[in-house]
Motif scaffolding. Structure first.
Motif, PDB file in Angstrom:
ATOM      1  N   GLU A  61       0.835  -1.204   0.000  1.00  0.00           N
ATOM      2  CA  GLU A  61       0.000   0.000   0.000  1.00  0.00           C
ATOM      3  C   GLU A  61       0.864   1.246   0.000  1.00  0.00           C
ATOM      4  O   GLU A  61       1.851   1.334   0.728  1.00  0.00           O
ATOM      5  N   TYR A  62       0.476   2.223  -0.821  1.00  0.00           N
ATOM      6  CA  TYR A  62       1.219   3.477  -0.938  1.00  0.00           C
ATOM      7  C   TYR A  62       0.256   4.659  -0.926  1.00  0.00           C
ATOM      8  O   TYR A  62      -0.947   4.501  -1.143  1.00  0.00           O
ATOM      9  N   ILE A  63       0.813   5.831  -0.690  1.00  0.00           N
ATOM     10  CA  ILE A  63       0.028   7.060  -0.759  1.00  0.00           C
ATOM     11  C   ILE A  63       0.518   7.881  -1.946  1.00  0.00           C
ATOM     12  O   ILE A  63       1.733   7.998  -2.177  1.00  0.00           O
ATOM     13  N   GLU A  95      -7.798  15.226  -6.236  1.00  0.00           N
ATOM     14  CA  GLU A  95      -7.433  16.634  -6.046  1.00  0.00           C
ATOM     15  C   GLU A  95      -6.300  16.839  -5.041  1.00  0.00           C
ATOM     16  O   GLU A  95      -5.665  17.887  -5.032  1.00  0.00           O
ATOM     17  N   ASN A  96      -6.054  15.870  -4.168  1.00  0.00           N
ATOM     18  CA  ASN A  96      -5.182  16.105  -3.025  1.00  0.00           C
ATOM     19  C   ASN A  96      -4.270  14.894  -2.767  1.00  0.00           C
ATOM     20  O   ASN A  96      -3.102  14.904  -3.127  1.00  0.00           O
ATOM     21  N   PHE A  97      -4.809  13.841  -2.171  1.00  0.00           N
ATOM     22  CA  PHE A  97      -4.022  12.634  -1.943  1.00  0.00           C
ATOM     23  C   PHE A  97      -4.932  11.414  -1.955  1.00  0.00           C
ATOM     24  O   PHE A  97      -6.142  11.513  -1.707  1.00  0.00           O
ATOM     25  N   SER A  98      -4.354  10.259  -2.254  1.00  0.00           N
ATOM     26  CA  SER A  98      -5.137   9.028  -2.348  1.00  0.00           C
ATOM     27  C   SER A  98      -4.233   7.842  -2.042  1.00  0.00           C
ATOM     28  O   SER A  98      -3.017   7.903  -2.247  1.00  0.00           O
ATOM     29  N   TYR A  99      -4.826   6.763  -1.548  1.00  0.00           N
ATOM     30  CA  TYR A  99      -4.091   5.528  -1.295  1.00  0.00           C
ATOM     31  C   TYR A  99      -4.337   4.532  -2.421  1.00  0.00           C
ATOM     32  O   TYR A  99      -5.409   4.521  -3.035  1.00  0.00           O
ATOM     33  N   ILE A 100      -3.332   3.704  -2.691  1.00  0.00           N
ATOM     34  CA  ILE A 100      -3.474   2.621  -3.657  1.00  0.00           C
ATOM     35  C   ILE A 100      -2.808   1.369  -3.088  1.00  0.00           C
ATOM     36  O   ILE A 100      -1.981   1.451  -2.174  1.00  0.00           O
ATOM     37  N   GLU A 101      -3.182   0.210  -3.626  1.00  0.00           N
ATOM     38  CA  GLU A 101      -2.503  -1.041  -3.316  1.00  0.00           C
ATOM     39  C   GLU A 101      -2.114  -1.696  -4.632  1.00  0.00           C
ATOM     40  O   GLU A 101      -2.940  -1.807  -5.544  1.00  0.00           O
ATOM     41  N   VAL A 102      -0.860  -2.102  -4.739  1.00  0.00           N
ATOM     42  CA  VAL A 102      -0.377  -2.722  -5.971  1.00  0.00           C
ATOM     43  C   VAL A 102       0.211  -4.098  -5.662  1.00  0.00           C
ATOM     44  O   VAL A 102       0.713  -4.350  -4.563  1.00  0.00           O
ATOM     45  N   LYS A 103       0.139  -4.981  -6.664  1.00  0.00           N
ATOM     46  CA  LYS A 103       0.611  -6.361  -6.517  1.00  0.00           C
ATOM     47  C   LYS A 103       1.716  -6.661  -7.521  1.00  0.00           C
ATOM     48  O   LYS A 103       1.836  -5.994  -8.554  1.00  0.00           O
ATOM     49  N   LYS A 104       2.516  -7.672  -7.225  1.00  0.00           N
ATOM     50  CA  LYS A 104       3.639  -8.044  -8.076  1.00  0.00           C
ATOM     51  C   LYS A 104       3.163  -8.352  -9.491  1.00  0.00           C
ATOM     52  O   LYS A 104       2.171  -9.038  -9.688  1.00  0.00           O
TER      53      LYS A 104
END
Length: 210
Positions: A61-63, A95-104
């Motif tokens: 998970e990243y921002i 517009e500002n910030f968001s979280y995402i989750e990425v997989k291999k």
């Protein structure tokens, strides 16, 4: 259907924001690259490009934080680099910030935003003392406690509409993308129930009253 709905609502949101005047209210949780950078070196900082998960960044998970001076940031998560619609996992603007989750094995394309490890931003994204939340993505159980809350219009514009998206998680939905629980526009106010582990996304016209 939930993914299609999310894409459609995102498009409508972007069009409506572009059409709005500069009367949208500023808010106390505004955080972008202007106050994130502060000459600090982060262990991971990716911006404006395409990156392969497992090579350029680890799964997890990243921002994402909108770059200074930009109107909106946006990202695409895909299974490959063909550009085909079938390869899309998640595509969104903020517009500002968001979280995402990425997989291999997935690919992440960033435009006008920067990726960070959430824990390295520390108190810049600590909303525990805020009485209202607006314009960002918030983690239920961390940024806001589970429970019932009221969403209200943040703008004084009589024609303004509020908007939110509520996700059960960011990586267990269709093709390993976000699991969308609900997404809608509203007028006036709206009551919403938040559960542990969910993610609530609000635009600049919408605020949550703690």
């Amino acid at each position: 259907m939930k993914k299609i709905l999310s894409i459609i609502l995102c498009f409508v949101l972007c069009v409506s924001i572009v059409g709005c005047s500069s009367n949208s209210s500023s808010n106390s949780v505004q955080s972008n690259s202007e106050n994130v950078k502060e000459n600090k070196n982060y262990s991971l900082e990716l911006t404006n490009g395409t990156f392969k998960v497992g090579e350029d960044l680890d799964p997890g998970e990243y921002i994402l934080v909108k770059n200074e001076g930009e109107f909106m940031g946006n990202y695409d998560i895909t299974t490959d680099t063909t550009g085909d619609m079938e390869s899309s996992i998640d595509s969104n603007a903020f517009e500002n910030f968001s979280y995402i989750e990425v997989k291999k094995g997935q690919y992440l394309q960033l435009d006008k935003c920067t990726l960070y490890i959430p824990s390295e931003l520390g108190d810049k994204f600590d909303f525990s003392n805020e009485k209202e939340l607006t314009n960002g993505m918030f983690r239920v159980g961390k940024d806001v406690e589970p429970g019932e809350y009221k969403l209200e219009i943040a703008s004084d514009d009589d024609n303004a509409q509020g908007w939110y998206s509520l996700y059960n998680n960011l990586g267990k939905g269709y093709k390993g993308g976000p699991d969308l629980q609900d997404s809608d526009f509203f007028s006036g106010s709206k009551l919403i129930t938040l559960k542990e582990g969910q993610y609530l996304k609000l635009d600049s016209e919408t605020k949550l009253i703690k």
